[in-house]
Design an enzyme around this catalytic site. Structure first.
Site, PDB file in Angstrom:
ATOM      1  CB  CYS A  85      -0.514  -0.118   1.198  1.00  0.00           C
ATOM      2  SG  CYS A  85      -2.484  -1.627   1.250  1.00  0.00           S
ATOM      3  CG  HIS A 195      -1.618  -4.087  -2.658  1.00  0.00           C
ATOM      4  ND1 HIS A 195      -2.574  -2.948  -1.739  1.00  0.00           N
ATOM      5  CD2 HIS A 195      -1.858  -3.733  -4.161  1.00  0.00           C
ATOM      6  CE1 HIS A 195      -2.295  -2.390  -2.761  1.00  0.00           C
ATOM      7  NE2 HIS A 195      -1.785  -2.575  -3.466  1.00  0.00           N
ATOM      8  CG  HIS A 197       1.176  -8.429  -5.469  1.00  0.00           C
ATOM      9  ND1 HIS A 197       0.178  -9.047  -4.836  1.00  0.00           N
ATOM     10  CD2 HIS A 197       2.120  -9.870  -5.671  1.00  0.00           C
ATOM     11  CE1 HIS A 197       1.313 -10.105  -3.984  1.00  0.00           C
ATOM     12  NE2 HIS A 197       2.053 -10.210  -5.016  1.00  0.00           N
TER      13      HIS A 197
END
Length: 377
Positions: A85, A195, A197
């Site tokens: 983040c 997250h 990715h």
């Protein structure tokens, strides 16, 4: 900020490189010009000391990466401690800026490294070599709760352009023989960060599955004078396992899938790799990829774990045989069950699939956004 050129000579993205506190490279890739990004990493980090090596298995005739330092990597942190983040005033992450579009940086716990220590053991049966290469993390968005299938068309275009840029740049590194762009999604697959990715590996060898496919293509060409990949596309386009298609690409469940839900996305034309695509072709196939991944999530109305990987030409070897394709698959076979690689798969290398490919294709067609429409746009 430096404009990056595609293989067609058209500006497709804007990149701003910097160095993190421990010396690793980070590159901001923006959707448009004019963004100002933080170029100072305020953390106090020790330089990374990766020690990967590759060891040769003479029985299977393939290389295995040994990277014991990866045992210490971050594992499933809570959302408020996510290292991918953006940084905040009271918490510094891997990305120094308070926001970003797309970011690529060298993995802090890489499987391969250009700084891998020397290993001298070349002349024995059980050869060892330095684990030379590069492992990068590619963050698609600053939004922790998003997903590849939810990215905007502009962001998908940027991600596609980044894959091209990294394929070209990693292919220039000494010792790199293959560039692999991929994504792991979901704890059932084994991800350590939630997250959104992907990753990009620059291998010091051509991966075994790619070698096997190229060997098969070479034998087929010697026997028939044709490309086996092109012939598979011609056969599948007319069949019942196609789930979506565009003018330049087709997505289908293969005739002999190893996984319960497996989709291959092929270029209709014979192109070797991502850099060989025009900007328009690249945008077309990345949008198709997002469409297929959205279908995966709608099969069971829950987030589907998956692996998505681009199979493209090696940096140097047999590029004329290679045919660009994307392979996407999931280990989930029902809303509550996974396929495990047990005795037949892991010990004998023979996959047993519990889902009929034609049924999987039908379910993926029905999971389309536009009332089952098979064509994008």
């Amino acid at each position: 900020m430096t404009p990056a050129l595609s293989s067609q000579g058209v500006v497709t993205l804007f990149k701003t490189p910097m160095r993190l506190a421990d010396g690793r490279e980070l590159i901001y890739y923006d959707d448009a010009a004019g963004e100002v990004r933080t170029l100072h990493d305020a953390r106090d980090l020790e330089p990374p000391m990766p020690s990967p090596q590759i060891r040769y298995d003479p029985i299977q005739d393939e290389w295995v990466v040994i990277a014991s330092h990866r045992q210490a990597r971050t594992h499933l942190p809570p959302a408020d401690e996510c290292p991918l983040c953006p940084s905040e005033a009271d918490r510094q992450t891997e990305i120094p800026s308070s926001d970003y579009d797309v970011v690529v940086f060298e993995n802090r716990f890489p499987s391969l490294s250009m700084e891998a220590p020397d290993v001298v053991d070349e002349d024995t049966l059980l050869s060892r070599r330095p684990g030379i290469g590069r492992c990068e993390v590619l963050c698609y968005t600053s939004d922790h709760g998003s997903a590849f299938s939810q990215l905007s068309p502009q962001r998908l275009s940027t991600v596609g352009a980044v894959w091209v840029d990294r394929t070209v740049e990693l292919g220039k590194l000494p010792g790199v023989e293959y560039v692999f762009c991929f994504e792991n999604r979901g704890e059932d697959i084994g991800v350590t960060l939630h997250h959104p990715h992907g990753q990009i590996y620059g291998y010091p060898f051509v991966p075994p599955r790619v070698v096997r496919a190229l060997d098969s293509a070479e034998r087929y060409r010697d026997r028939t004078g044709a490309c086996v990949f092109c012939d598979v596309v011609k056969h599948e386009v007319a069949g019942e396992r196609v789930i979506a298609a565009t003018d330049g690409f087709v997505a289908f469940v293969p005739s002999a899938p190893r996984w319960p839900f497996e989709v291959h996305v092929y270029a209709r034309a014979h192109v070797a790799d991502l850099p060989a695509l025009s900007a328009a072709q690249r945008d077309e196939v990345v949008a198709l990829q997002a469409d297929v991944l959205g279908r995966f999530d709608r099969i069971f109305n829950r987030e589907m774990p998956y692996i998505s990987g681009w199979v493209q030409a090696p940096v140097h070897d047999r590029r004329d045989l290679s045919h660009l394709r994307l392979e996407i698959f999931s280990a989930r076979r029902s809303p509550t069950k996974l396929k495990f690689l047990a005795g037949s798969e892991s010990a004998a290398g023979v996959f047993v699939n519990d889902v009929l490919p034609e049924d999987a294709a039908q379910r993926l067609r029905e999971a389309g956004r536009n009332d089952g429409a098979e064509r994008l746009g």
